[in-house]
Design an enzyme around this catalytic site. Structure first.
Site, PDB file in Angstrom:
ATOM      1  N   HIS A 150       2.104 104.755  81.352  1.00  0.00           N
ATOM      2  CA  HIS A 150       0.734 104.482  80.913  1.00  0.00           C
ATOM      3  C   HIS A 150       0.635 104.226  79.409  1.00  0.00           C
ATOM      4  O   HIS A 150      -0.355 104.617  78.771  1.00  0.00           O
ATOM      5  CB  HIS A 150      -0.181 105.648  81.308  1.00  0.00           C
TER       6      HIS A 150
ATOM      7  N   GLU B  90       0.073  98.831  84.166  1.00  0.00           N
ATOM      8  CA  GLU B  90       0.742  99.849  84.961  1.00  0.00           C
ATOM      9  C   GLU B  90       1.293  99.250  86.253  1.00  0.00           C
ATOM     10  O   GLU B  90       0.554  99.072  87.225  1.00  0.00           O
ATOM     11  CB  GLU B  90      -0.244 100.975  85.276  1.00  0.00           C
TER      12      GLU B  90
ATOM     13  N   HIS C 275      -4.088 109.752  89.005  1.00  0.00           N
ATOM     14  CA  HIS C 275      -2.816 109.912  88.291  1.00  0.00           C
ATOM     15  C   HIS C 275      -2.157 111.270  88.556  1.00  0.00           C
ATOM     16  O   HIS C 275      -1.612 111.901  87.648  1.00  0.00           O
ATOM     17  CB  HIS C 275      -3.016 109.708  86.796  1.00  0.00           C
TER      18      HIS C 275
END
Length: 360
Positions: free
Chosen positions: A194, A325, A120
């Site tokens: 998220h 996601e 991420h």
């Protein structure tokens, strides 16, 4: 796939309101704001820290609103947290193997923050940055425009990346996210959002394993023990990853080595529709307890379904929410056969995802 209609929420109208308040202060003295947007039946609260959606209020089948997004009540918990609750993710959503990729003959090393991998965007990705926010309004839609400039070399990524994200609420109970970015050097771009959803209610104490999902994905990307794709686009036929006809999230959640690797579902699904110019419907979640439904549309070729496997009870227990996601595939920079995530000068990165709420 046909998408059965939900009863709409148009009768559950609210006045359009946008407001801002102080939420907290970071260790360096930077103030963090919380913005509240009310439009139609939805109320969204977003922080300037990480572009984080702190809460999202949605009515149930009886018209009673509740927050369905997992979040915290203090800036200190977000700063210390590793769950990415509600955060904007970038520069690269999901994992890059060994935190390393090669682009145009140059090799770049990223922070390693998830076992041997970069996850991420690194240990200070978009989720740990303060965004500039201003109100968004277009026709009857309202929301927030978030802006951030990621400087050349930030978290090891090349290029000065100028990012704009619109959080848009509509009167018919849709939350649309439009992403855009430009760069001055070749780089990677793969953003996502998220938020962890629990359609029963974030404070309900219920796990999401009884939520039913119908997903238009005939293939998925198997992973190794470090949750990096093997490169295979495997059929879902005969596996726990087959949600095409609809089933509960927890129905087969321990029934394969793949699921044991991830302690549940934490996998990228290859969407049948591929990349599209406009968002197309890919999935529908239903919750029998509240009657809430969530239909997801996107322009993206993939989506990571994560069933909250690593939540540790510090605020929420395992399975208290699911993240969905929309994205390009994990480790694409090291997998030439996967859709490219390279962004070059003169190009504009654009993707859109829509979360549409209803009741049944």
């Amino acid at each position: 796939m046909p998408w059965p209609p939900s009863h709409d929420m148009k009768k559950m109208r609210r006045t359009v309101i946008i407001s801002k308040a102080h939420f907290g202060t970071l260790a360096d003295g930077t103030g963090v704001d919380v913005w509240t947007v009310s439009c139609g039946p939805l109320v969204l609260k977003a922080l300037s820290y990480g572009g984080t959606v702190q809460s999202l209020e949605v009515p149930d089948r009886h018209g009673r609103s509740a927050n369905i997004a997992l979040g915290y009540d203090s800036i200190e918990r977000y700063v210390a947290g590793t769950t990415y609750f509600g955060a904007l993710i970038g520069r690269y959503g999901n994992r890059i193997a060994d935190g390393r990729f090669t682009l145009d003959g140059m090799t770049y090393q990223l922070p390693v923050n998830n076992g041997p991998n970069s996850l991420h965007g690194g240990d200070r990705g978009f989720d740990k940055r303060v965004w500039d926010i201003e109100p968004y309004a277009k026709g009857e839609d309202t929301g927030l425009t978030l802006r951030y400039v990621s400087e050349d070399g930030e978290q090891g990524y090349p290029g000065r990346l100028t990012v704009k994200v619109d959080y848009i609420l509509t009167r018919d109970a849709q939350w649309r996210i439009d992403y855009a970015a430009t760069t001055d050097k070749p780089t990677l771009a793969n953003f996502t959002q998220h938020t962890y959803f629990n359609l029963t209610g974030a404070a309900s104490g219920a796990a999401v394993h009884d939520h039913e999902l119908r997903l238009a994905a005939s293939r998925y990307t198997p992973v190794d023990a470090d949750l990096i794709p093997t490169g295979e686009l495997a059929p879902v036929d005969g596996t726990p990853f087959d949600f095409r006809a609809g089933k509960a999230l927890g129905h087969d959640i321990r029934d394969s080595q793949q699921l044991l690797n991830a302690h549940g579902i934490d996998h990228n699904f290859v969407l049948d529709k591929g990349i599209t110019a406009a968002p197309e419907p890919i999935a529908r979640f239903t919750d029998g307890t509240s009657g809430r439904t969530l239909t997801v549309s996107t322009t993206e070729p993939g989506v990571q379904l994560y069933t909250g496997n690593f939540l540790d009870g510090s605020g929420y227990r395992q399975g208290a929410g699911f993240a969905f996601e929309t994205q390009h595939f994990p480790d694409s920079p090291n997998r030439p056969a996967f859709p490219s995530t390279v962004l070059r000068p003169g190009q504009t990165y654009r993707t859109s995802t829509v979360y549409a709420f209803g009741v049944f």
